[in-house]
Design a protein around this motif. Sequence first.
Motif, PDB file in Angstrom:
ATOM      1  N   UNK A 182       0.856  -1.263   0.128  1.00 25.51           N
ATOM      2  CA  UNK A 182       0.119  -0.138  -0.087  1.00 25.51           C
ATOM      3  C   UNK A 182       1.027   1.152  -0.180  1.00 25.51           C
ATOM      4  N   UNK A 183       2.057   1.153   0.478  1.00 27.07           N
ATOM      5  CA  UNK A 183       2.653   2.325   0.466  1.00 27.07           C
ATOM      6  C   UNK A 183       4.065   2.407  -0.234  1.00 27.07           C
ATOM      7  N   UNK A 184       4.509   1.141  -0.504  1.00 26.48           N
ATOM      8  CA  UNK A 184       6.067   1.224  -1.170  1.00 26.48           C
ATOM      9  C   UNK A 184       5.980   1.405  -2.851  1.00 26.48           C
ATOM     10  N   UNK A 185       6.790   1.744  -3.456  1.00 25.98           N
ATOM     11  CA  UNK A 185       6.902   1.822  -4.823  1.00 25.98           C
ATOM     12  C   UNK A 185       8.300   1.826  -5.179  1.00 25.98           C
ATOM     13  N   UNK A 186       8.683   0.496  -5.789  1.00 27.09           N
ATOM     14  CA  UNK A 186       9.893   0.224  -6.376  1.00 27.09           C
ATOM     15  C   UNK A 186      10.310   0.837  -7.608  1.00 27.09           C
ATOM     16  N   UNK A 187      11.723   1.584  -7.540  1.00 29.33           N
ATOM     17  CA  UNK A 187      11.964   2.139  -8.501  1.00 29.33           C
ATOM     18  C   UNK A 187      13.275   1.726  -9.037  1.00 29.33           C
ATOM     19  N   UNK A 188      13.606   1.295 -10.405  1.00 30.19           N
ATOM     20  CA  UNK A 188      14.900   0.799 -10.899  1.00 30.19           C
ATOM     21  C   UNK A 188      15.946   1.914 -10.793  1.00 30.19           C
ATOM     22  N   UNK A 189      16.750   1.643  -9.961  1.00 29.32           N
ATOM     23  CA  UNK A 189      17.834   2.852  -9.829  1.00 29.32           C
ATOM     24  C   UNK A 189      19.255   2.514 -10.630  1.00 29.32           C
ATOM     25  N   UNK A 190      19.285   1.290 -11.187  1.00 36.24           N
ATOM     26  CA  UNK A 190      20.266   1.138 -12.186  1.00 36.24           C
ATOM     27  C   UNK A 190      20.276   1.954 -13.631  1.00 36.24           C
ATOM     28  N   UNK A 191      19.409   2.916 -13.650  1.00 36.55           N
ATOM     29  CA  UNK A 191      19.298   3.700 -14.735  1.00 36.55           C
ATOM     30  C   UNK A 191      19.868   5.026 -14.551  1.00 36.55           C
ATOM     31  N   UNK A 192      20.157   5.920 -15.627  1.00 39.21           N
ATOM     32  CA  UNK A 192      20.498   7.256 -15.521  1.00 39.21           C
ATOM     33  C   UNK A 192      19.806   8.236 -14.475  1.00 39.21           C
ATOM     34  N   UNK A 193      20.492   9.056 -13.614  1.00 39.95           N
ATOM     35  CA  UNK A 193      19.865   9.536 -12.631  1.00 39.95           C
ATOM     36  C   UNK A 193      18.575  10.624 -12.914  1.00 39.95           C
TER      37      UNK A 193
END
Length: 209
Positions: A182-193
């Motif tokens: 309900x509160x987590x959003x996973x963002x792929x951090x391996x891409x450009x900033x």
Amino acid sequence: MTTPKGLFLTFEGIDGSGKSTQARRLADHLQAQGRDVVLTREPGGSPGAEEIRRLVLEGDPDRWSAETEILLFTAARRDHLERTILPALEAGKVVICDRFADSTRMYQGLSRGDLRALVDQLHGLMIGREPDLTILVDMDPETGLSRAKGRQGTEERFEDFGPELQRKMRAGFLALADEFTDRFHVIDGNRDMDTVARDIAGVVEQALV
């Protein structure tokens, strides 16, 4: 506790994931839109909590037992909550916090023994609040550790536990995201900033509508 008026969002991830950079970028983005933003961090975020930060992030990796660390982090978090987070939320501000209780669930509750239940028990007794939104910046563990060690700062106590801890923490954070959907959003951090920052801004702006 009364229900705060503002939005409380946190950034989580392994060391070197880029979450601190993204937290700053999000704060700048929201401020440019005219929003009142408080950018803070854990451990720390208040004078007393900053003193505890120095105790837990510097020195030998085995300086404290996991149980002692849990108590120290909870004490720091309580002071931070009372003096920084809740007053800002009551004033209707957006609070962006670099790490919160989810990091304690991982680094102390999972990494050095099966102490998750103890972390949650203390959290319920002394903190009693979860973020409204949590951004998990997911990062390859080896890349993250290389970035973290490249900072060459003094707060490298947890990085000194090595790559196995980072792999365990990444798996643990992803499990938390599945637990608190309900509160987590996973963002792929391996891409450009810039791409990462745009994705995060989109998620947060939707939550603010």
